[in-house]
Design an enzyme around this catalytic site. Structure first.
Site, PDB file in Angstrom:
ATOM      1  N   LYS A 175     -17.873 -16.192 -61.770  1.00 45.27           N
ATOM      2  CA  LYS A 175     -16.653 -15.871 -62.522  1.00 45.27           C
ATOM      3  C   LYS A 175     -15.531 -16.833 -62.166  1.00 45.27           C
ATOM      4  O   LYS A 175     -15.011 -16.803 -61.054  1.00 45.27           O
ATOM      5  CB  LYS A 175     -16.175 -14.440 -62.222  1.00 45.27           C
ATOM      6  CG  LYS A 175     -15.069 -13.986 -63.190  1.00 45.27           C
ATOM      7  CD  LYS A 175     -14.289 -12.800 -62.696  1.00 45.27           C
ATOM      8  CE  LYS A 175     -13.022 -13.207 -61.989  1.00 45.27           C
ATOM      9  NZ  LYS A 175     -12.028 -13.903 -62.858  1.00 45.27           N
ATOM     10  N   GLU A 178      -9.552 -16.473 -64.895  1.00 43.49           N
ATOM     11  CA  GLU A 178      -9.294 -16.303 -66.322  1.00 43.49           C
ATOM     12  C   GLU A 178      -8.255 -17.290 -66.848  1.00 43.49           C
ATOM     13  O   GLU A 178      -8.147 -17.502 -68.059  1.00 43.49           O
ATOM     14  CB  GLU A 178      -8.852 -14.869 -66.626  1.00 43.49           C
ATOM     15  CG  GLU A 178      -7.642 -14.376 -65.877  1.00 43.49           C
ATOM     16  CD  GLU A 178      -7.981 -13.695 -64.571  1.00 43.49           C
ATOM     17  OE1 GLU A 178      -7.274 -12.725 -64.215  1.00 43.49           O
ATOM     18  OE2 GLU A 178      -8.942 -14.117 -63.892  1.00 43.49           O
ATOM     19  N   GLY A 228      -9.520 -16.926 -52.863  1.00 40.73           N
ATOM     20  CA  GLY A 228      -8.288 -16.496 -53.511  1.00 40.73           C
ATOM     21  C   GLY A 228      -7.342 -15.851 -52.524  1.00 40.73           C
ATOM     22  O   GLY A 228      -7.395 -16.119 -51.316  1.00 40.73           O
ATOM     23  N   GLY A 229      -6.498 -14.958 -53.013  1.00 39.68           N
ATOM     24  CA  GLY A 229      -5.475 -14.337 -52.193  1.00 39.68           C
ATOM     25  C   GLY A 229      -6.029 -13.311 -51.224  1.00 39.68           C
ATOM     26  O   GLY A 229      -7.047 -12.660 -51.487  1.00 39.68           O
ATOM     27  N   THR A 232      -6.351  -9.614 -52.594  1.00 39.96           N
ATOM     28  CA  THR A 232      -7.541  -9.412 -53.427  1.00 39.96           C
ATOM     29  C   THR A 232      -8.802  -9.448 -52.572  1.00 39.96           C
ATOM     30  O   THR A 232      -9.742  -8.672 -52.797  1.00 39.96           O
ATOM     31  CB  THR A 232      -7.617 -10.497 -54.514  1.00 39.96           C
ATOM     32  OG1 THR A 232      -6.415 -10.474 -55.281  1.00 39.96           O
ATOM     33  CG2 THR A 232      -8.799 -10.270 -55.436  1.00 39.96           C
ATOM     34  N   GLY A 233      -8.827 -10.320 -51.577  1.00 34.52           N
ATOM     35  CA  GLY A 233      -9.986 -10.394 -50.682  1.00 34.52           C
ATOM     36  C   GLY A 233     -10.247  -9.078 -49.975  1.00 34.52           C
ATOM     37  O   GLY A 233     -11.403  -8.658 -49.804  1.00 34.52           O
ATOM     38  N   GLU A 250     -12.710 -16.737 -48.594  1.00 32.26           N
ATOM     39  CA  GLU A 250     -11.826 -17.846 -48.219  1.00 32.26           C
ATOM     40  C   GLU A 250     -10.470 -17.504 -48.809  1.00 32.26           C
ATOM     41  O   GLU A 250     -10.277 -17.530 -50.022  1.00 32.26           O
ATOM     42  CB  GLU A 250     -12.371 -19.164 -48.770  1.00 32.26           C
ATOM     43  CG  GLU A 250     -11.818 -20.384 -48.056  1.00 32.26           C
ATOM     44  CD  GLU A 250     -10.508 -20.862 -48.653  1.00 32.26           C
ATOM     45  OE1 GLU A 250      -9.449 -20.539 -48.052  1.00 32.26           O
ATOM     46  OE2 GLU A 250     -10.530 -21.537 -49.680  1.00 32.26           O
ATOM     47  N   CYS A 284      -4.463 -23.406 -50.530  1.00 30.61           N
ATOM     48  CA  CYS A 284      -4.491 -22.372 -49.486  1.00 30.61           C
ATOM     49  C   CYS A 284      -4.231 -22.956 -48.104  1.00 30.61           C
ATOM     50  O   CYS A 284      -3.662 -22.288 -47.236  1.00 30.61           O
ATOM     51  CB  CYS A 284      -5.818 -21.633 -49.507  1.00 30.61           C
ATOM     52  SG  CYS A 284      -7.265 -22.694 -49.389  1.00 30.61           S
ATOM     53  N   GLU A 385       2.810 -16.253 -47.743  1.00 31.23           N
ATOM     54  CA  GLU A 385       2.298 -17.388 -48.520  1.00 31.23           C
ATOM     55  C   GLU A 385       3.000 -17.443 -49.873  1.00 31.23           C
ATOM     56  O   GLU A 385       2.942 -16.496 -50.647  1.00 31.23           O
ATOM     57  CB  GLU A 385       0.785 -17.265 -48.713  1.00 31.23           C
ATOM     58  CG  GLU A 385       0.183 -18.468 -49.425  1.00 31.23           C
ATOM     59  CD  GLU A 385      -1.318 -18.374 -49.563  1.00 31.23           C
ATOM     60  OE1 GLU A 385      -2.003 -19.395 -49.372  1.00 31.23           O
ATOM     61  OE2 GLU A 385      -1.823 -17.275 -49.878  1.00 31.23           O
TER      62      GLU A 385
END
Length: 491
Positions: A175, A178, A228-229, A232-233, A250, A284, A385
């Site tokens: 994925k 988006e 990603g963030g 969300t991780g 990551e 990142c 961040e």
């Protein structure tokens, strides 16, 4: 309306079951550059089923490593043949300067070739145990892997995920963000052309809360890999607990770049700029915290600001552009909100801080290279961040304070030290709680070396042999070389 770009599931190009679509916008001018199908959990389930069948029941499991390598080498060749096309799409989709997109395409090809080569290399161990036994360890593919990537390096992150997973013999449900799916779609067009068996590699377009959550929560997925963030991780990790799937994450960073008074001055200034303003600061591992020894503080700031004001901000396809737009309007607003927070917290703007209206038009998501001074460690702009072209500068007195300040973060992804004292450089680097570090440099990394962080910057590693191993299970095999009854119990 332009043709709707499709997903790739079980070897077929398909529209989303819902019929929903999404417009893809060029962040440099806010024009619509493509329309893509917008999948959801229904489409994700179809892709998972295809990947499950391909792993459990197809000929893919019997493909020798040499054949997997051949497919990956061919994929790299095809991407390289279309390098300029990929770079143009990446810049239109993401906004980054064309020279950065061109570098990403080259690095993408190198990544596929690295793992193609690694696929056929030794991956096991044998043990000299007591006779008559022979013991060995082999590495086998995990199974179905869900992979989710961000929008800041769409093509490169695709390679980082796809290459090791396919080299190890897994099947994939992939994925992309988006916001930036276009180069991933092109990669899957080439995957189809190369001839991977159907169901081995599947592409699902759609949002994280639907497609991403299904990949993380599904009991049919054996591993989830996410870049990603950190927020969300954490949600992905919680969803993955239900079936104890393998997880690699990551995540974010607030990485320190430490400059001592004895550093080569112009080199340190140059890398301080590169560390935060490359890719518009949407990295990142960005060197978003600059720690300066107090004796060079004012001189360094003066030169840094002078150089930052010379950075040419503009559309990525415009010749001479050094920094492009941010990815989207919401993200630009988030970055601008952080700048306002910094001002309210009492930090001083040394330069930048505003949205740029290029050519007198407020089109495109451009933000000035921004530098904050007079910061304190408790400020949100120092601890959180921002993921944009915003540098916060801190001042330290000595080596011990530099190390303490550098490690005062929930993150531990990256860090750097600039000094001409080799012993001091190694002392400080060894005490940094970070997974990726540099001495007298910032940002260069390599497919051969592991990528990942300490603390809340993630779980596991990508790239190198470490990244390959993240897509394998370890199996112990014990062989009896003297086949006869053991005689443990009376007869």
């Amino acid at each position: 309306m332009s043709e709707v770009l499709r997903m790739y599931i079980d070897g077929q190009w398909v529209l989303a079951e819902s019929g929903e679509t999404k417009e893809i916008v060029n962040p440099a001018d806010e024009t619509v550059i493509a329309v893509v199908t917008e999948g959801n959990e229904i489409d994700a389930k179809k892709a998972i089923a295809a990947a499950r069948k391909a792993f459990d029941d197809s000929e893919w499991q019997d493909y020798p490593a040499s054949e997997r390598a051949r497919l990956l080498f061919k994929l790299a060749d095809l991407i390289e043949e279309r390098a300029e096309e990929f770079a143009l799409i990446e810049t239109k989709d993401n906004g980054k300067p064309l020279r950065e997109s061109q570098f990403d395409v080259n690095d993408c090809c190198a990544c596929f070739r690295y793992y193609a080569g690694l696929a056929t290399k030794p991956h096991g161990q044998t043990y000299g145990v007591s006779d008559p036994m022979q013991a060995m360890v082999v590495r086998e593919p995990i199974g179905v892997c869900g992979q989710i990537i961000p929008w800041n390096y769409p093509l490169l992150m695709a390679a980082w995920k796809l290459a090791p997973a396919l080299a190890a013999g897994n099947t994939i449900v992939f994925k992309p963000s988006e916001l930036t799916p276009l180069t991933a779609i092109k990669v899957f067009e080439l995957i189809d052309q190369v001839g991977f068996p159907k169901g081995v590699a599947n592409l699902v377009l759609g949002a994280g809360p639907t497609v991403g959550h299904e990949l993380a929560a599904s009991h049919q997925v054996d591993k989830i890999a996410f870049t990603g963030g950190t927020k969300t991780g954490k949600s992905i990790m919680k969803a993955a607990v239900e079936n104890m799937k393998k997880v690699s994450l990551e995540l974010g960073g607030k990485s320190p770049n430490i400059v001592f008074a004895d550093a080569d001055f112009e080199t340190a200034v140059d890398y301080a700029l590169f560390g935060i303003f490359a890719n518009q600061g949407q990295v990142c591992s960005a060197g978003s915290r600059l720690l300066l020894e107090e004796s060079i503080y004012h001189r360094f700031i003066a030169r840094l600001v002078e150089r930052a004001k010379l950075i040419k901000v503009g559309p990525g396809l415009e010749e001479g552009t050094e920094m492009g737009p941010l990815i989207s309007k919401p993200h630009m607003e988030k970055v601008l909100d952080y700048i306002d927070i910094g001002i309210k917290e009492g930090a001083t703007l040394a330069c930048g801080g505003k949205r740029l209206a290029l050519g007198g038009k407020e089109k495109g998501y451009f933000v000035e290279p921004t530098i904050f001074i007079d910061t304190t460690e408790d400020m949100r702009i120092v601890q959180e961040e921002i993921f944009g072209p915003v540098l916060v500068v801190q001042k330290f007195k000595d080596e011990a304070e530099a190390i303490r300040m550098a490690n005062n973060s929930i993150y531990g992804l990256a860090g750097a030290v600039f000094t001409n004292d080799g012993a001091k450089a190694m002392r400080v680097i060894k005490k940094l709680r970070a997974g990726i570090t540099w001495i007298n440099s910032y940002h260069p990394t390599y497919n051969e070396a592991p990528w990942g962080g300490y603390k809340q910057s993630g779980v596991g590693r990508e790239l190198g042999t470490f990244g390959y191993e993240q897509y394998t299970e370890v199996k112990q095999i014990n062989i009896n070389l003297q086949v006869e009854p053991i005689g443990w119990f009376s007869r």
